[in-house]
Design a protein around this motif. Structure first.
Motif, short mmCIF file in Angstrom:
data_model
loop_
_atom_site.label_atom_id
_atom_site.label_comp_id
_atom_site.label_asym_id
_atom_site.label_seq_id
_atom_site.Cartn_x
_atom_site.Cartn_y
_atom_site.Cartn_z
N ASN A 267 -21.42 81.18 70.77
CA ASN A 267 -21.17 81.93 71.95
C ASN A 267 -21.33 83.52 72.02
OD1 ASN A 267 -19.23 79.94 72.84
ND2 ASN A 267 -18.04 80.73 71.74
N VAL A 268 -22.58 83.38 71.57
CA VAL A 268 -23.42 85.05 71.78
C VAL A 268 -23.29 85.47 74.03
CG1 VAL A 268 -25.48 84.71 71.27
CG2 VAL A 268 -24.63 86.64 71.03
N ILE A 269 -23.71 84.68 73.84
CA ILE A 269 -24.42 85.30 75.06
C ILE A 269 -22.76 85.34 75.74
CG2 ILE A 269 -25.28 84.88 77.72
CD1 ILE A 269 -27.53 85.61 75.31
N PRO A 270 -22.19 84.47 76.04
CA PRO A 270 -20.93 84.82 76.30
C PRO A 270 -19.62 85.60 76.07
CG PRO A 270 -20.86 82.08 76.14
CD PRO A 270 -22.44 83.01 75.37
N GLU A 271 -20.15 85.78 74.81
CA GLU A 271 -19.47 87.19 74.06
C GLU A 271 -20.20 88.47 74.59
OE1 GLU A 271 -19.69 86.63 70.40
OE2 GLU A 271 -17.80 85.27 69.76
N LEU A 272 -21.62 88.54 74.99
CA LEU A 272 -21.87 89.76 75.51
C LEU A 272 -21.33 89.69 76.74
CD1 LEU A 272 -25.38 89.26 73.63
CD2 LEU A 272 -24.00 91.12 72.71
N VAL A 273 -21.27 88.82 77.81
CA VAL A 273 -20.89 89.33 78.92
C VAL A 273 -19.63 89.31 79.04
CG1 VAL A 273 -20.52 88.03 80.97
CG2 VAL A 273 -22.63 87.02 79.57
N PHE A 274 -18.48 88.51 78.20
CA PHE A 274 -17.12 89.76 77.83
C PHE A 274 -17.10 91.12 77.39
CE2 PHE A 274 -13.23 90.29 76.14
CZ PHE A 274 -12.40 89.85 76.60
N ASP A 275 -18.37 91.25 76.93
CA ASP A 275 -18.07 92.95 76.08
C ASP A 275 -18.08 93.89 77.36
OD1 ASP A 275 -16.95 92.37 73.74
OD2 ASP A 275 -19.20 92.24 72.84
N TYR A 276 -19.73 93.38 77.72
CA TYR A 276 -20.21 94.71 78.64
C TYR A 276 -19.33 94.57 80.26
CZ TYR A 276 -23.15 95.74 83.08
OH TYR A 276 -23.52 95.52 84.20
N LEU A 277 -18.31 93.33 80.71
CA LEU A 277 -17.64 93.39 81.82
C LEU A 277 -16.36 94.48 81.39
CD1 LEU A 277 -17.19 89.58 83.07
CD2 LEU A 277 -18.40 91.45 83.93
N GLN A 278 -15.61 94.30 79.81
CA GLN A 278 -14.93 94.92 79.75
C GLN A 278 -15.34 96.48 79.56
OE1 GLN A 278 -11.47 93.68 75.79
NE2 GLN A 278 -13.22 94.43 74.81
N HIS A 279 -16.37 96.54 78.79
CA HIS A 279 -16.75 97.63 78.68
C HIS A 279 -16.54 99.21 80.12
CE1 HIS A 279 -19.28 101.59 77.27
NE2 HIS A 279 -19.70 101.02 77.73
N GLY A 281 -15.38 98.31 82.63
CA GLY A 281 -14.02 97.96 83.38
C GLY A 281 -13.98 96.96 84.59
N TYR A 282 -14.48 95.70 84.08
CA TYR A 282 -14.37 94.73 84.91
C TYR A 282 -13.41 93.27 84.53
CZ TYR A 282 -18.53 96.05 87.42
OH TYR A 282 -19.53 97.34 87.77
N TRP A 283 -12.04 94.28 84.35
CA TRP A 283 -10.92 93.76 83.28
C TRP A 283 -10.51 91.79 83.91
CZ3 TRP A 283 -9.29 99.12 84.52
CH2 TRP A 283 -9.46 99.66 83.72
N GLU A 284 -10.85 91.82 85.26
CA GLU A 284 -10.60 90.69 85.84
C GLU A 284 -11.32 89.05 85.57
OE1 GLU A 284 -8.70 90.65 89.85
OE2 GLU A 284 -7.59 91.74 89.25
N THR A 285 -12.70 90.18 85.49
CA THR A 285 -14.03 89.10 85.33
C THR A 285 -13.68 88.57 83.74
OG1 THR A 285 -14.85 89.84 87.39
CG2 THR A 285 -16.26 88.78 85.98
N ALA A 286 -13.51 89.92 83.48
CA ALA A 286 -13.42 89.48 81.63
C ALA A 286 -12.91 88.26 81.46
CB ALA A 286 -13.66 90.80 81.15
#
Length: 416
Positions: A267-279, A281-286
């Motif tokens: 799940n490396v790609i979804p995890e990278l996307v999650f980390d990017y969104l969280q970093h 401040g796109y918390w709802e999307t994350a």
């Protein structure tokens, strides 16, 4: 020219995945006829094979001639420049008579690998010729490698130099009839030299990529003479060395680096996307990515929201030019940050001085420099950054000075 015998050679260690640019890799690979992992890892001596490209891959806008503007470079009084040919005509009594010349353009930032060749037409009286790279603000009354941000391979003793007048053993001497190649590999952050097509191994590793580098050649004794080939028109002036093989070797190394990179999970790609969104401040999307794609294995906690918001605040302070508040915010977020990472802390303090100079607050800037930065600079890297920062004082328009990049948005973003 004496040298320091301390030298440790090292094999290729692999480019870190963070240094790979999709655009650069595509540009590099797209210009080659063969890019498979079976391409030779090391260049072969010989004549460059026929190729469709008329210049080096990805290096458009790079060096095409020598910069021979006398008013800009007083050392040119000792040099006779005829096209790509340069001859030393000075007295050559001692090191004070050294004279260097650099290319008219730096190696472009988008150029993944740059190669140029220097033919030794005449070694002159003593063969004190230096070949290498340097940044724009390096003094030209010194041989390549004698100043900071300058790298040189010298013909009289085969030593290499970086930032001092004492070198270290590296390769063979070179003389009349020889030709020396220079390979700047931005991926591996190395500078390698060749003699008559044979690679001598990396001379310099971990070469900073902060400022653009210019091909540079220096002279010291009468009748030293060279001709350069910058590779800007390979149809008319092909390289003597096997340029295609040099690129094949870089591509082969990149393949090995990428293939040897361990992927932490499927799940490396979804995890990278999650980390990017969280970093950012796109918390709802994350939260949606964590719930629907990562099947609830990742969630955005309140602590993560708080930390991300604080990090965004630090970035905003730096981009706004308020590095003092950025340092305070970073310290509040991570107590003890300054002690654990003194280099980062000093860079933020140096940025404060940059902004004061930019705002024309000269008295305040000088006071800050004396009272804060001079005592805070502990390492050679700190002192080098301090020198670059202080150089902004000398220009009416600091943003367009050689070190004006310190005030650029891209530098601030990288610092943040």
């Amino acid at each position: 020219m004496s040298g320091n015998p301390e030298y440790t050679s090292s094999r290729y260690r692999g480019a870190s995945i963070e240094t790979l640019s999709v655009r650069n890799v595509s540009s590099l690979i797209g210009g080659l006829a063969s890019t498979g992992p079976t391409s030779p890892a090391h260049p072969r001596p010989g004549v460059v094979p026929s190729t469709n490209t008329t210049m080096q891959v990805g290096c458009e806008g790079g060096p095409t001639a020598w910069d021979s503007t006398p008013s800009q470079h007083p050392s040119l009084r000792y040099l006779e420049v005829t096209g790509l040919r340069v001859k030393y005509k000075g007295p050559g009594s001692d090191d004070r008579d050294a004279a260097s010349i650099r290319a008219n353009q730096p190696i472009p930032k988008g150029c993944p690998v740059f190669y140029f060749e220097v033919d030794i037409v005449n070694k002159g009286r003593d063969g004190y010729i230096g070949i290498g790279l340097s940044v724009k603000d390096v003094k030209l009354d010194r041989l390549p490698g004698w100043e900071p941000n300058s790298y040189g391979y010298h013909g009289d003793d085969g030593h290499v130099f970086n930032g001092r007048g004492t070198g270290r053993p590296y390769g063979p001497m070179y003389t009349t009839g020889d030709w020396v190649g220079v390979i700047y590999d931005r991926f591996e952050r190395t500078i390698t030299f060749t003699k008559k097509g044979f690679q001598l191994g990396p001379a310099f590793q971990n070469v900073p990529d902060t400022n653009p580098y210019y091909p540079t050649v220096g002279f010291r004794t009468p009748d030293e003479e060279i001709i350069v080939n910058f590779g800007d028109d390979l149809d008319r002036r092909p390289f003597k060395g096997d340029y295609r093989s040099i690129l094949d070797g870089v591509v082969s190394n990149l393949y090995r680096a990428v293939l040897s990179t361990k992927v932490p999970s499927e799940n490396v790609i979804p995890e990278l996307v999650f980390d990017y969104l969280q970093h950012h401040g796109y918390w709802e999307t994350a939260q949606i990515v964590g719930r629907d794609i990562l099947e609830g294995s990742r969630t955005v906690s309140e602590a993560s929201k708080k930390e991300s918001a604080a990090l965004c605040g630090v970035t905003e302070y730096v981009m706004r030019g308020d590095s003092s508040k950025a340092l305070e915010a970073a310290e509040a977020l991570k107590p003890g940050l300054s002690q654990r990472n003194p280099g980062i802390a000093f860079a933020l303090k140096a940025q404060v001085l940059c902004e004061l100079i930019h705002e024309k607050k000269d008295n305040e800037a000088m006071q800050y420099g004396r009272e804060v930065l001079l005592s805070a600079s502990k390492t050679p890297e700190d002192r080098a950054l301090l020198d670059k920062t202080l150089s902004l004082f000398a220009y009416k328009d600091p943003e367009n000075s050689p070190n004006g990049w310190l005030l650029s948005a891209s530098h601030k973003k990288e610092l943040a």
